[in-house]
Motif scaffolding. Structure first.
Motif, short mmCIF file in Angstrom:
data_model
loop_
_atom_site.label_atom_id
_atom_site.label_comp_id
_atom_site.label_asym_id
_atom_site.label_seq_id
_atom_site.Cartn_x
_atom_site.Cartn_y
_atom_site.Cartn_z
N TYR A 181 44.39 61.30 34.25
CA TYR A 181 44.16 60.58 35.51
C TYR A 181 45.37 60.65 36.43
O TYR A 181 45.25 60.88 37.64
N ASN A 182 46.56 60.44 35.85
CA ASN A 182 47.77 60.44 36.69
C ASN A 182 48.03 61.81 37.31
O ASN A 182 48.53 61.91 38.44
N THR A 183 47.71 62.86 36.57
CA THR A 183 47.92 64.21 37.09
C THR A 183 47.05 64.46 38.32
O THR A 183 47.49 65.11 39.28
N ARG A 184 45.83 63.94 38.30
CA ARG A 184 44.94 64.12 39.45
C ARG A 184 45.57 63.50 40.71
O ARG A 184 45.52 64.09 41.79
N ALA A 186 48.89 62.75 41.14
CA ALA A 186 50.18 63.36 41.46
C ALA A 186 50.01 64.73 42.11
O ALA A 186 50.74 65.08 43.05
N ASP A 187 49.06 65.50 41.62
CA ASP A 187 48.89 66.84 42.15
C ASP A 187 48.37 66.82 43.59
O ASP A 187 48.47 67.82 44.31
N LEU A 188 47.82 65.68 44.01
CA LEU A 188 47.42 65.51 45.41
C LEU A 188 48.50 64.81 46.22
O LEU A 188 48.32 64.52 47.41
N LYS A 189 49.65 64.51 45.56
CA LYS A 189 50.77 63.82 46.20
C LYS A 189 50.35 62.48 46.80
O LYS A 189 50.81 62.09 47.88
N ILE A 190 49.48 61.77 46.08
CA ILE A 190 49.08 60.44 46.53
C ILE A 190 50.32 59.55 46.48
O ILE A 190 51.06 59.53 45.50
N THR A 191 50.56 58.80 47.53
CA THR A 191 51.77 57.99 47.59
C THR A 191 51.46 56.58 48.07
O THR A 191 50.36 56.28 48.52
N PHE A 195 51.84 53.52 43.62
CA PHE A 195 51.63 54.81 42.98
C PHE A 195 52.90 55.42 42.41
O PHE A 195 52.83 56.45 41.73
N GLU A 196 54.05 54.80 42.63
CA GLU A 196 55.28 55.35 42.05
C GLU A 196 55.18 55.42 40.54
O GLU A 196 55.66 56.36 39.90
N GLN A 197 54.54 54.42 39.93
CA GLN A 197 54.46 54.41 38.47
C GLN A 197 53.64 55.57 37.93
O GLN A 197 53.79 55.95 36.76
N VAL A 198 52.76 56.14 38.76
CA VAL A 198 52.00 57.33 38.34
C VAL A 198 52.98 58.47 38.01
O VAL A 198 52.89 59.11 36.96
N TYR A 199 53.93 58.70 38.90
CA TYR A 199 54.90 59.76 38.72
C TYR A 199 55.90 59.41 37.61
O TYR A 199 56.30 60.29 36.84
#
Length: 437
Positions: A181-184, A186-191, A195-199
């Motif tokens: 889920y997190n890769t989806r 991050a790869d779209l550069k959702i910010t 969302f920092e915790q995703v990265y």
């Protein structure tokens, strides 16, 4: 035979067409939002198994149950209706992968999506995280379908649904799902703030997996999107050191780094330091590890490697010296007890008493000799420095004191040239010790 087959087929087609007409009144009621009428007609027609001979029967069932799951008057049955509605919708997709009726009945998947989303949030607020995670997996699947069919939701993904699914997956320790889920995102550069915790999650995960490529990919991406965050300045070793408070996990993480990069000075030193602390500075109530001998071997291998990589750095040899000095102190206590036993017996001390003392002293000197070897190396480095800072002065004084004591001990039983040699070294280090203020 041909006529019979054709006739039979015609009868089937007529029956199917006739029954298909049963769907139209229900469809009309649904499209005008007359749910009471839709329920009435559905309850009547669905009593026949033929109602579900076509995919449309299942999506009608899903539509009605999805609305029931959202009906506050039927809150007690919401969970049951939601699950049955999803089951019917999945059956519809199975029977008709093209989902040609979906535009007509698009409220079925949308209401299921809304119901699962709202219920999942309620579970989060109630700290029922495993239940919430199960629901948000369905939310993501439904949102993906809605987006792909251009039904109500904009794309490319439902960021909130995917975010919740990732956080809940990690909370419930389903790390592979969390990464998915997190890769989806991050790869779209959702910010954004949340969302920092995703990265961060992806960076921690790949640090633990010793996956350099993905670790660097998401660390750099996090740094790009959150330039003020100190987190994305950390390197893999930082995560190995601080990523866990569990000693075994920390050792395993450091060993992975060393396996990948055997000549990493800091990794070898850090592994040696971690094990040194566990073996020599146990916390209150902490027992000696059962695998202490194995850990000691790992520690010494790491420290010797670190020493070979950077001979100018004193920490590896100081740690080895302190480790064997601690072991010597334990042996010294045994030796002193054996000596007291002899003194207590006086002339009645037996040969066994004397041998016990001799063996204890031998063991004490053996450990002290290894410590002294490291201290001699450190003293040689410090002695060549033009100026010592306060820390180095303290280190030098302790080293000098330990070496003076060592040469005194081994000099006691020495003779001839060795006696002279050890006496001179004792005086040298004793004078150095006394000169340190």
């Amino acid at each position: 035979m041909m006529k019979k087959t054709t006739l039979f087929a015609s009868i089937l087609l007529m029956g199917s067409a006739t029954f298909a007409q049963k769907y139209d009144p229900i469809k009309g009621a649904l499209l005008t939002n007359n749910m009471a009428e839709a329920h009435k007609l559905f309850n009547k027609e669905s009593a026949s198994e033929k109602f579900f001979s076509k995919p449309e029967g299942y999506i009608i069932k899903s539509y009605i149950l999805a609305f029931d799951a959202q009906d506050s008057a039927k809150a007690a049955d919401a969970e049951k209706n939601r699950e049955a509605g999803l089951e019917a919708f999945n059956k519809y997709k199975e029977m008709d992968p093209s989902m040609k009726d979906l535009d007509t009945y698009k409220n079925a998947p949308y209401q299921l999506y809304a119901s699962y989303f709202n219920s999942g949030v309620s579970d989060i607020n109630a700290k029922k995280y495993e239940e919430a995670y199960a629901k948000f997996k369905n939310v993501v699947d439904l949102s993906d379908l809605l987006i792909s069919k251009k039904i109500y939701l904009p794309g490319p993904i439902d960021t909130n649904a995917v975010y919740y699914a990732g956080v809940l997956a990690e909370t419930n320790k389903h790390m592979e799902d969390a990464v998915k889920y997190n890769t989806r995102l991050a790869d779209l550069k959702i910010t954004g703030n949340n969302f920092e915790q995703v990265y961060q999650s992806l960076v921690r995960y790949y640090a633990g997996k010793n996956d350099d490529a993905n670790f660097e990919k998401y660390r750099k991406l996090g740094k790009e999107l959150y330039p003020q965050s100190e987190f994305f300045n950390y390197n893999k070793l930082d995560f190995a050191i601080g990523g866990s408070t569990n000693f075994d996990e920390k050792v395993a993480a450091l060993e992975k780094i060393i396996t990948a990069s055997p000549d990493d000075y800091k990794a070898n030193l850090t592994l040696g330091e971690a094990i040194f602390e566990r073996l020599n500075r146990a916390k209150e109530g902490e027992t000696k590890p059962a695998n202490a001998a194995e850990l000691e071997t790992k520690m010494l291998t790491a420290l010797k490697k670190a020493e070979s990589l950077n001979a100018a750095e004193l920490q590896p040899v100081l740690l080895m010296g302190d480790h064997f000095m601690n072991k010597a102190s334990e042996k010294e206590e045994v030796m002193r007890n054996a000596e007291k036993e002899m003194d207590k017996k006086g002339a009645k001390a037996t040969a066994a008493d004397k041998q016990a003392y001799a063996d204890a002293k031998k063991a004490y000197i053996a450990e002290y000799a290894v410590a002294a070897e490291s201290f001699e190396k450190a003293a040689d480095v410090l002695g060549k420095l033009q100026q010592l800072d306060n820390v180095q002065k303290r280190q030098y004084k302790v080293i000098a004191g330990n070496l003076a004591q060592y040469y005194f001990v081994i000099g006691e039983g020495a003779t001839g040239a060795n006696k002279t040699k050890y006496s001179a070294l004792e005086k040298k280090y004793d004078a150095l010790y006394k000169s340190m203020k």
